[in-house]
Design an enzyme around this catalytic site. Structure first.
Site, PDB file in Angstrom:
ATOM      1  N   LYS A  14       0.843  -1.221   0.000  1.00 31.32           N
ATOM      2  CA  LYS A  14       0.000   0.000   0.000  1.00 31.32           C
ATOM      3  C   LYS A  14       0.869   1.260   0.000  1.00 31.32           C
ATOM      4  CE  LYS A  14      -2.190  -1.177   3.857  1.00 31.32           C
ATOM      5  NZ  LYS A  14      -1.563  -2.479   4.167  1.00 31.32           N
ATOM      6  N   ARG A  89     -10.342   0.298   7.811  1.00 31.68           N
ATOM      7  CA  ARG A  89      -9.930  -1.048   8.203  1.00 31.68           C
ATOM      8  C   ARG A  89     -11.050  -1.809   8.899  1.00 31.68           C
ATOM      9  NH1 ARG A  89      -4.002   0.038   8.445  1.00 31.68           N
ATOM     10  NH2 ARG A  89      -3.058  -1.955   8.895  1.00 31.68           N
ATOM     11  N   ARG A 128      11.777  -6.387   5.754  1.00 32.35           N
ATOM     12  CA  ARG A 128      11.765  -4.959   6.115  1.00 32.35           C
ATOM     13  C   ARG A 128      12.132  -4.774   7.580  1.00 32.35           C
ATOM     14  NH1 ARG A 128       6.339  -1.720   5.618  1.00 32.35           N
ATOM     15  NH2 ARG A 128       5.961  -2.851   7.555  1.00 32.35           N
ATOM     16  N   ARG A 134      10.401  -0.747  12.961  1.00 30.33           N
ATOM     17  CA  ARG A 134       8.983  -0.762  13.337  1.00 30.33           C
ATOM     18  C   ARG A 134       8.736  -1.841  14.385  1.00 30.33           C
ATOM     19  NH1 ARG A 134       4.759   0.121   8.372  1.00 30.33           N
ATOM     20  NH2 ARG A 134       3.544  -1.240   9.747  1.00 30.33           N
ATOM     21  N   ARG A 145      -1.182  -9.262  13.071  1.00 29.95           N
ATOM     22  CA  ARG A 145      -1.662  -8.286  12.065  1.00 29.95           C
ATOM     23  C   ARG A 145      -2.414  -9.003  10.944  1.00 29.95           C
ATOM     24  NH1 ARG A 145       3.945  -5.671  10.689  1.00 29.95           N
ATOM     25  NH2 ARG A 145       2.869  -4.353   9.178  1.00 29.95           N
TER      26      ARG A 145
END
Ligand code: AP5
Ligand code: MG
Length: 190
Positions: A14, A89, A128, A134, A145
């Protein structure tokens, strides 16, 4: 006004595709995840509240997110349109977005849903995680998630399918290939 919802599971691309969309179509970008991370960095009240949810891979409560989105949307007045990245969401967020836009005489133009299989999502996010810093890019949080996406977010696809706005796109391939597929959908909007 072009109001594009870029939709998909964690790691589906996204944010990556939003960058291309901003440039090509000269749109404003609202990523609720980026807004929350910046609040966390600045140690605000909202940031402190969000931190717990984000590190566990849970959704920040709807009333908090909807209020935040309304505030940020106000700052994008006068743009050609907006890319909504990571919002809505939940069904409640989807209905709130329709309401907010309709008060401005606008609507969602299209919902681009990036379809990527789970092993690929996990692989991208773990990669990542090696440099992102993060707090949610670790295997345990990635799994929650994905569960949250499957249980609470993906039902929104039905909502947008019913209104004829859902465009499902294969989200695997090179970034440019995927962007080509997205552009085709947008260029064909009436
Ligand atoms: P958010 O920041 O929205 O994160 P997310 O949805 O989990 O997704 P990501 O940002 O991790 O992935 P992405 O789809 O943007 O993919 P990206 O382009 O980065 O939300 C984080 C948290 O904030 C939530 O869990 C929740 O707690 C809270 N939150 C946010 N919004 C909320 C809301 N509306 N309501 C409630 N809570 C909310 O790509 C991923 C990786 O893959 C990158 O490394 C990228 O380089 C790579 N990649 C991209 N495209 C490709 C490709 N084609 N091939 C190979 N690799 C690729
Ligand atoms: Mg993102």
């Amino acid at each position: 006004m072009l109001n594009v919802v870029i939709f998909g599971a964690p790691g589906s691309g996204k944010g990556t595709q939003s960058e291309n969309l901003i440039k090509k179509y000269n749109l404003a970008h609202i990523s609720t995840g980026d807004v929350l991370r910046s609040e966390m960095k600045n140690g605000t009240k909202l940031g402190k509240l969000a931190e717990d949810y984000i590190s566990k891979g849970q959704l920040v409560p709807d009333d908090v997110i909807i209020g935040m989105l309304a505030d940020v949307l106000e700052t994008k007045k006068g743009s050609n349109g907006v890319i909504f990245d990571g919002f809505p969401r939940t069904l409640a967020q989807g209905e709130a977005l329709d309401q907010m836009l309709s008060e401005k005489g606008q609507s969602v133009s299209t919902v681009i849903s990036l379809e990527v299989d789970e092993p690929e999502l996990i692989d991208r996010l773990l990669k990542r995680g090696q440099q992102s810093g993060r707090s949610d890019d670790n295997l345990e949080t990635i799994k929650s998630r994905l569960d949250v996406y499957n249980n609470q977010t993906s039902p929104l696809k039905e909502y947008y399918k019913t209104s004829g706005k859902l465009a499902s796109i294969k989200g695997v391939g090179t970034v440019d290939e995927i962007f080509g597929r997205i552009s085709e959908v947008i260029d064909n909007l009436k």
